[in-house]
Scaffold this motif. Structure first.
Motif, short mmCIF file in Angstrom:
data_model
loop_
_atom_site.label_atom_id
_atom_site.label_comp_id
_atom_site.label_asym_id
_atom_site.label_seq_id
_atom_site.Cartn_x
_atom_site.Cartn_y
_atom_site.Cartn_z
N PHE A 42 20.29 -39.33 -16.29
CA PHE A 42 19.42 -40.37 -16.85
C PHE A 42 20.05 -41.74 -16.71
CE2 PHE A 42 17.14 -37.08 -19.52
CZ PHE A 42 15.95 -37.22 -18.82
N GLY A 43 21.37 -41.81 -16.86
CA GLY A 43 22.06 -43.09 -16.70
C GLY A 43 21.96 -43.60 -15.28
N GLU B 195 26.25 -31.71 -25.83
CA GLU B 195 26.08 -33.14 -25.59
C GLU B 195 25.23 -33.45 -24.36
OE1 GLU B 195 30.03 -34.68 -25.42
OE2 GLU B 195 30.41 -34.29 -27.53
N PHE B 196 24.87 -32.45 -23.57
CA PHE B 196 24.05 -32.64 -22.37
C PHE B 196 24.65 -33.73 -21.48
CE2 PHE B 196 21.25 -30.90 -25.58
CZ PHE B 196 20.62 -29.87 -24.90
N GLY B 197 25.94 -33.60 -21.18
CA GLY B 197 26.64 -34.64 -20.42
C GLY B 197 26.06 -34.89 -19.04
N PHE B 198 25.79 -33.84 -18.29
CA PHE B 198 25.26 -34.02 -16.94
C PHE B 198 23.85 -34.59 -16.97
CE2 PHE B 198 28.46 -30.64 -16.21
CZ PHE B 198 29.27 -31.36 -15.34
N SER C 160 19.41 -47.23 -11.37
CA SER C 160 18.63 -47.46 -10.15
C SER C 160 17.31 -48.14 -10.50
CB SER C 160 18.40 -46.16 -9.40
OG SER C 160 17.58 -45.29 -10.16
N GLY C 161 16.74 -47.81 -11.66
CA GLY C 161 15.52 -48.49 -12.11
C GLY C 161 15.78 -49.96 -12.41
N ASP C 162 16.96 -50.25 -12.98
CA ASP C 162 17.33 -51.64 -13.24
C ASP C 162 17.51 -52.40 -11.94
OD1 ASP C 162 17.24 -51.18 -15.93
OD2 ASP C 162 19.42 -50.93 -16.17
#
Length: 142
Positions: free
Chosen positions: A125-126, A117-120, A131-133
């Protein structure tokens, strides 16, 4: 005429030599690109053949391991029957044991699926998106 300034007759052979060298360099570069692309194609073919052979050998190994397991179980059953144990209860116990081992292996495999699931990475990315938002919101308010 100035002896320190070369005339056109002296420059012509030098220019011709430079042009010849540039043409030779371009030809060598083109030949190198061609040879590297042929090498990459040959390695890609070798990789494809290796993958196919690896898959075949893995299936062959699995068939031999499965056969060996079957022979071991058959030998165990034969030995237990030779010890005057009834055949059907032996088969039921061994069958039930195999079902339990199979279920444990299945649960282990399903448990490993969380690694897919590539949790980290998603978490990173989240955080980056948040931070981009925040930067976008701050820029709009300015």
């Amino acid at each position: 005429m100035n002896p320190t300034m070369p005339n056109e007759q002296q420059l012509a052979p030098a220019a011709a030599g430079i042009a010849t060298l540039a043409a030779s360099w371009a030809s060598a570069a083109g030949t190198r690109v061609k040879l590297i692309s042929e090498l990459a194609l040959a390695e890609a073919k070798l990789a494809a053949i290796s993958i196919a052979l690896m898959a075949f050998l893995a299936m062959l190994a699995a068939a031999f391991v499965l056969s060996a397991w079957g022979l071991l179980i058959a030998g165990l059953i034969h030995g237990l029957v030779q010890m005057q144990l009834p055949l059907w209860p032996v088969l039921l116990v061994l069958g039930g044991l195999h079902v339990l081992i199979g279920l444990a292996a299945w649960r282990g495999a399903v448990g490993l699926s969380s690694n897919l699931e590539f949790g980290f990475t998603r978490q990173q990315f989240g955080q980056q998106q948040e931070s981009g938002d925040e930067v976008a919101t701050t820029t709009k308010q300015s």
